[in-house]
Design a protein around this motif. Structure first.
Motif, mmCIF file in Angstrom:
data_model
loop_
_atom_site.group_PDB
_atom_site.id
_atom_site.type_symbol
_atom_site.label_atom_id
_atom_site.label_comp_id
_atom_site.label_asym_id
_atom_site.label_seq_id
_atom_site.Cartn_x
_atom_site.Cartn_y
_atom_site.Cartn_z
ATOM 1 N N GLY A 15 0.789 -1.211 0.000
ATOM 2 C CA GLY A 15 0.000 0.000 0.000
ATOM 3 C C GLY A 15 0.824 1.265 0.000
ATOM 4 N N GLY A 16 2.103 1.125 0.226
ATOM 5 C CA GLY A 16 2.979 2.271 0.263
ATOM 6 C C GLY A 16 3.442 2.698 -1.110
ATOM 7 N N TYR A 80 12.146 8.447 -14.094
ATOM 8 C CA TYR A 80 11.584 8.050 -12.814
ATOM 9 C C TYR A 80 10.518 6.980 -12.989
ATOM 10 C CZ TYR A 80 13.555 12.592 -11.518
ATOM 11 O OH TYR A 80 14.388 13.668 -11.328
ATOM 12 N N LEU A 81 10.320 6.248 -11.939
ATOM 13 C CA LEU A 81 9.192 5.336 -11.858
ATOM 14 C C LEU A 81 8.530 5.562 -10.505
ATOM 15 C CD1 LEU A 81 7.620 3.044 -13.272
ATOM 16 C CD2 LEU A 81 8.998 1.441 -11.916
ATOM 17 N N GLN A 82 7.397 6.235 -10.538
ATOM 18 C CA GLN A 82 6.629 6.450 -9.328
ATOM 19 C C GLN A 82 5.734 5.243 -9.105
ATOM 20 O OE1 GLN A 82 6.658 9.126 -7.044
ATOM 21 N NE2 GLN A 82 5.413 7.663 -5.884
ATOM 22 N N MET A 83 5.889 4.598 -7.976
ATOM 23 C CA MET A 83 5.152 3.387 -7.676
ATOM 24 C C MET A 83 4.260 3.639 -6.469
ATOM 25 S SD MET A 83 8.124 0.498 -8.251
ATOM 26 C CE MET A 83 9.045 1.039 -6.812
ATOM 27 N N ASN A 84 2.980 3.548 -6.684
ATOM 28 C CA ASN A 84 2.000 3.731 -5.629
ATOM 29 C C ASN A 84 1.212 2.445 -5.424
ATOM 30 O OD1 ASN A 84 2.698 6.507 -5.427
ATOM 31 N ND2 ASN A 84 1.227 7.031 -7.038
ATOM 32 N N GLY A 115 20.815 -0.603 -16.600
ATOM 33 C CA GLY A 115 21.409 -0.312 -15.317
ATOM 34 C C GLY A 115 21.652 -1.585 -14.541
ATOM 35 N N GLN A 116 22.197 -1.437 -13.357
ATOM 36 C CA GLN A 116 22.539 -2.592 -12.530
ATOM 37 C C GLN A 116 21.351 -3.142 -11.758
ATOM 38 O OE1 GLN A 116 22.905 0.503 -11.544
ATOM 39 N NE2 GLN A 116 22.055 0.469 -9.474
ATOM 40 N N GLY A 117 20.292 -2.391 -11.695
ATOM 41 C CA GLY A 117 19.100 -2.821 -10.993
ATOM 42 C C GLY A 117 19.057 -2.327 -9.562
ATOM 43 N N THR A 118 17.854 -2.179 -9.058
ATOM 44 C CA THR A 118 17.651 -1.803 -7.664
ATOM 45 C C THR A 118 16.530 -2.663 -7.097
ATOM 46 O OG1 THR A 118 17.244 0.056 -6.148
ATOM 47 C CG2 THR A 118 16.034 0.075 -8.230
ATOM 48 N N GLN A 119 16.750 -3.175 -5.907
ATOM 49 C CA GLN A 119 15.812 -4.106 -5.300
ATOM 50 C C GLN A 119 14.643 -3.367 -4.671
ATOM 51 O OE1 GLN A 119 15.940 -7.704 -4.986
ATOM 52 N NE2 GLN A 119 13.828 -7.319 -4.306
ATOM 53 N N VAL A 120 13.460 -3.836 -4.987
ATOM 54 C CA VAL A 120 12.239 -3.350 -4.357
ATOM 55 C C VAL A 120 11.573 -4.529 -3.664
ATOM 56 C CG1 VAL A 120 9.933 -2.401 -4.715
ATOM 57 C CG2 VAL A 120 11.881 -1.478 -5.981
ATOM 58 N N THR A 121 11.357 -4.395 -2.386
ATOM 59 C CA THR A 121 10.710 -5.445 -1.617
ATOM 60 C C THR A 121 9.483 -4.870 -0.931
ATOM 61 O OG1 THR A 121 12.833 -6.546 -1.211
ATOM 62 C CG2 THR A 121 10.981 -7.166 0.191
ATOM 63 N N VAL A 122 8.352 -5.488 -1.183
ATOM 64 C CA VAL A 122 7.092 -5.037 -0.615
ATOM 65 C C VAL A 122 6.604 -6.096 0.361
ATOM 66 C CG1 VAL A 122 4.759 -4.231 -1.070
ATOM 67 C CG2 VAL A 122 6.571 -3.842 -2.756
ATOM 68 N N SER A 123 6.463 -5.711 1.599
ATOM 69 C CA SER A 123 6.010 -6.631 2.630
ATOM 70 C C SER A 123 4.507 -6.525 2.817
ATOM 71 C CB SER A 123 6.723 -6.355 3.947
ATOM 72 O OG SER A 123 6.427 -5.049 4.422
ATOM 73 N N SER A 124 3.901 -7.629 3.190
ATOM 74 C CA SER A 124 2.470 -7.656 3.410
ATOM 75 C C SER A 124 2.133 -7.389 4.861
ATOM 76 C CB SER A 124 1.884 -9.001 2.972
ATOM 77 O OG SER A 124 2.457 -10.053 3.711
#
Length: 124
Positions: A15-16, A80-84, A115-124
């Motif tokens: 949700g963030g 940019y990538l805005q993620m809502n 690019g090298q990538g960036t980790q996105v982790t979304v917790s429940s």
């Protein structure tokens, strides 16, 4: 050639929101079509979004449409990538990509620089 460096990844609750940035080198950045892709463990690379050189045209994967927004600021050499409304299934390594073309594409094969990538982790 173009060098891309992603940033902004991290841990966020479901949700963030999170905004990824991709800083590009080179003075020809403004003429490159840019894209965001992601790859989760055990899954194939997946298209997320793309944006034209002037920002006038964008495309987003159905899975993120309405939640994610790709944008760019050529003066800052940044996309940019805005993620809502993030969901656990958004968890992945996110990659920024560039191609020297005016055409939008959802195919990673058409992008020349990554690019090298960036980790996105979304917790429940």
């Amino acid at each position: 050639q173009v060098q891309l460096v992603e940033s902004g990844g991290g841990l966020v609750q479901a949700g963030g929101s999170l905004r990824l940035s991709c800083a590009a080198s080179g003075r020809t950045f403004s003429r490159y079509t840019m894209g965001w892709f992601r790859q989760a463990p055990g899954k194939e690379r997946e298209f997320v979004g793309t944006i034209s050189w002037d920002g006038g045209s964008t495309g987003h994967a159905d899975s993120v449409k309405g939640r994610f927004t790709i944008s760019r600021d050529n003066a800052k050499n940044t996309v940019y990538l805005q993620m809502n409304s993030l969901k656990p299934e958004d968890t992945a390594v996110y990659y920024c990509a560039a191609r020297n073309s005016l055409s939008l594409s959802d195919s990673g094969r058409r992008y020349e620089y990554w690019g090298q990538g960036t980790q996105v982790t979304v917790s429940s």
